[in-house]
Design a protein around this motif. Structure first.
Motif, PDB file in Angstrom:
ATOM      1  N   THR A 116       0.822  -1.201   0.000  1.00 13.58           N
ATOM      2  CA  THR A 116       0.000   0.000   0.000  1.00 13.58           C
ATOM      3  C   THR A 116       0.860   1.257   0.000  1.00 13.58           C
ATOM      4  N   GLN A 117       2.122   1.112   0.354  1.00 13.87           N
ATOM      5  CA  GLN A 117       3.006   2.271   0.389  1.00 13.87           C
ATOM      6  C   GLN A 117       3.329   2.697  -1.041  1.00 13.87           C
ATOM      7  N   LYS A 118       3.015   3.958  -1.365  1.00 16.11           N
ATOM      8  CA  LYS A 118       3.293   4.460  -2.716  1.00 16.11           C
ATOM      9  C   LYS A 118       4.713   5.023  -2.765  1.00 16.11           C
ATOM     10  N   ILE A 119       5.474   4.609  -3.765  1.00 17.44           N
ATOM     11  CA  ILE A 119       6.853   5.082  -3.892  1.00 17.44           C
ATOM     12  C   ILE A 119       7.091   5.640  -5.301  1.00 17.44           C
ATOM     13  N   PRO A 141      17.610  10.806  -7.090  1.00 21.98           N
ATOM     14  CA  PRO A 141      17.020  12.119  -6.778  1.00 21.98           C
ATOM     15  C   PRO A 141      16.185  12.072  -5.505  1.00 21.98           C
ATOM     16  N   SER A 142      16.043  13.198  -4.888  1.00 17.56           N
ATOM     17  CA  SER A 142      15.232  13.329  -3.686  1.00 17.56           C
ATOM     18  C   SER A 142      13.796  12.889  -3.975  1.00 17.56           C
ATOM     19  N   GLY A 143      13.210  12.144  -3.039  1.00 17.17           N
ATOM     20  CA  GLY A 143      11.826  11.706  -3.199  1.00 17.17           C
ATOM     21  C   GLY A 143      11.675  10.376  -3.931  1.00 17.17           C
ATOM     22  N   PHE A 144      12.806   9.763  -4.298  1.00 18.17           N
ATOM     23  CA  PHE A 144      12.775   8.483  -5.000  1.00 18.17           C
ATOM     24  C   PHE A 144      13.454   7.399  -4.170  1.00 18.17           C
ATOM     25  N   VAL A 145      13.033   6.153  -4.403  1.00 17.64           N
ATOM     26  CA  VAL A 145      13.719   4.978  -3.882  1.00 17.64           C
ATOM     27  C   VAL A 145      14.554   4.457  -5.042  1.00 17.64           C
ATOM     28  N   VAL A 146      15.814   4.091  -4.799  1.00 19.02           N
ATOM     29  CA  VAL A 146      16.660   3.645  -5.907  1.00 19.02           C
ATOM     30  C   VAL A 146      16.699   2.122  -6.000  1.00 19.02           C
ATOM     31  N   ALA A 147      16.690   1.625  -7.229  1.00 13.05           N
ATOM     32  CA  ALA A 147      16.961   0.212  -7.505  1.00 13.05           C
ATOM     33  C   ALA A 147      18.196   0.207  -8.393  1.00 13.05           C
ATOM     34  N   THR A 192      19.637  -2.635  -9.593  1.00 14.31           N
ATOM     35  CA  THR A 192      19.636  -3.783 -10.498  1.00 14.31           C
ATOM     36  C   THR A 192      18.223  -4.079 -10.985  1.00 14.31           C
ATOM     37  N   PHE A 193      18.148  -4.857 -12.053  1.00 17.77           N
ATOM     38  CA  PHE A 193      16.900  -5.364 -12.613  1.00 17.77           C
ATOM     39  C   PHE A 193      16.086  -6.065 -11.521  1.00 17.77           C
ATOM     40  N   GLN A 194      16.757  -6.942 -10.739  1.00 16.25           N
ATOM     41  CA  GLN A 194      16.069  -7.722  -9.707  1.00 16.25           C
ATOM     42  C   GLN A 194      15.483  -6.827  -8.618  1.00 16.25           C
ATOM     43  N   GLU A 195      16.254  -5.829  -8.173  1.00 17.89           N
ATOM     44  CA  GLU A 195      15.747  -4.899  -7.153  1.00 17.89           C
ATOM     45  C   GLU A 195      14.531  -4.148  -7.682  1.00 17.89           C
ATOM     46  N   ALA A 196      14.600  -3.724  -8.943  1.00 24.90           N
ATOM     47  CA  ALA A 196      13.501  -2.962  -9.545  1.00 24.90           C
ATOM     48  C   ALA A 196      12.228  -3.802  -9.589  1.00 24.90           C
ATOM     49  N   ILE A 197      12.366  -5.062  -9.991  1.00 25.68           N
ATOM     50  CA  ILE A 197      11.199  -5.950 -10.062  1.00 25.68           C
ATOM     51  C   ILE A 197      10.604  -6.154  -8.676  1.00 25.68           C
ATOM     52  N   HIS A 198      11.468  -6.370  -7.694  1.00 23.60           N
ATOM     53  CA  HIS A 198      10.976  -6.564  -6.325  1.00 23.60           C
ATOM     54  C   HIS A 198      10.147  -5.353  -5.878  1.00 23.60           C
ATOM     55  N   LEU A 199      10.663  -4.160  -6.136  1.00 26.44           N
ATOM     56  CA  LEU A 199       9.950  -2.951  -5.705  1.00 26.44           C
ATOM     57  C   LEU A 199       8.660  -2.754  -6.496  1.00 26.44           C
ATOM     58  N   LEU A 200       8.699  -3.004  -7.803  1.00 29.15           N
ATOM     59  CA  LEU A 200       7.495  -2.847  -8.639  1.00 29.15           C
ATOM     60  C   LEU A 200       6.401  -3.828  -8.233  1.00 29.15           C
ATOM     61  N   GLU A 201       6.812  -5.028  -7.839  1.00 30.48           N
ATOM     62  CA  GLU A 201       5.822  -6.051  -7.495  1.00 30.48           C
ATOM     63  C   GLU A 201       5.291  -5.898  -6.072  1.00 30.48           C
ATOM     64  N   ASN A 202       5.984  -5.137  -5.235  1.00 24.41           N
ATOM     65  CA  ASN A 202       5.593  -5.049  -3.829  1.00 24.41           C
ATOM     66  C   ASN A 202       5.138  -3.664  -3.377  1.00 24.41           C
ATOM     67  N   HIS A 203       5.129  -2.713  -4.263  1.00 26.14           N
ATOM     68  CA  HIS A 203       4.710  -1.352  -3.925  1.00 26.14           C
ATOM     69  C   HIS A 203       3.862  -0.786  -5.041  1.00 26.14           C
ATOM     70  N   GLU A 204       3.074   0.217  -4.687  1.00 23.31           N
ATOM     71  CA  GLU A 204       2.387   0.996  -5.697  1.00 23.31           C
ATOM     72  C   GLU A 204       3.392   2.060  -6.138  1.00 23.31           C
ATOM     73  N   VAL A 205       3.672   2.124  -7.431  1.00 21.39           N
ATOM     74  CA  VAL A 205       4.687   3.066  -7.929  1.00 21.39           C
ATOM     75  C   VAL A 205       3.989   4.216  -8.641  1.00 21.39           C
ATOM     76  N   ASP A 206       4.260   5.425  -8.160  1.00 20.67           N
ATOM     77  CA  ASP A 206       3.696   6.604  -8.813  1.00 20.67           C
ATOM     78  C   ASP A 206       4.577   6.952 -10.014  1.00 20.67           C
ATOM     79  N   MET A 207       5.811   7.410  -9.752  1.00 21.58           N
ATOM     80  CA  MET A 207       6.731   7.739 -10.837  1.00 21.58           C
ATOM     81  C   MET A 207       7.835   6.700 -10.928  1.00 21.58           C
ATOM     82  N   LEU A 208       8.127   6.277 -12.147  1.00 26.32           N
ATOM     83  CA  LEU A 208       9.209   5.334 -12.420  1.00 26.32           C
ATOM     84  C   LEU A 208      10.165   6.025 -13.379  1.00 26.32           C
TER      85      LEU A 208
END
Length: 120
Positions: A3-6, A17-23, A25-41
């Motif tokens: 439910t946490q929007k990132i 950049p400020s206000g972003f979570v960094v990934a 690697t490909f694997q980190e990015a997938i984990h975050l995309l699959e487990n969070h609601e993403v506003d800006m990518l």
């Protein structure tokens, strides 16, 4: 689905950049995309090499994965300096949107949202 929007910044080298979570690697990015609601990518194309010097999965691989799995971010920006990679990612996202593989209300931008910075 988390439910946490990132805001997600996918890049192996640049400062996040400020206000972003960094990934980094490909694997980190997938984990975050699959487990969070993403506003800006925000996407880079080249995500580095392994210890043997082989290219690691790229931002383009990530775009293809997003399209295959129907993942979403409300807005997608492409910040890579690689012109061919940028074009491939942009065209693939736009095509997937047209064909209904990803949500039709996703906004896709051919340019970065934040200035590219390296402090390393």
């Amino acid at each position: 689905m988390g439910t946490q929007k990132i805001n997600l910044y996918v890049d192996d080298l640049r400062d996040c950049p400020s206000g972003f979570v960094v990934a980094r690697t490909f694997q980190e990015a997938i984990h975050l995309l699959e487990n969070h609601e993403v506003d800006m990518l925000s996407l880079d194309h080249d995500l580095g090499e392994d210890l043997q010097g082989n290219l690691l999965p790229t931002g383009y691989d990530l775009v293809k994965y997003i399209c295959e799995k129907g993942l979403r971010a409300n807005k997608i920006y492409i910040h890579t300096d690689n012109p061919v990679g940028r074009e491939n990612m942009y065209q693939t996202l736009c095509g997937a949107k047209r064909r209904g593989f990803i949500d039709s209300d996703i906004e896709i931008y051919h340019y970065p949202i934040a200035k590219n910075k390296y402090s390393g």
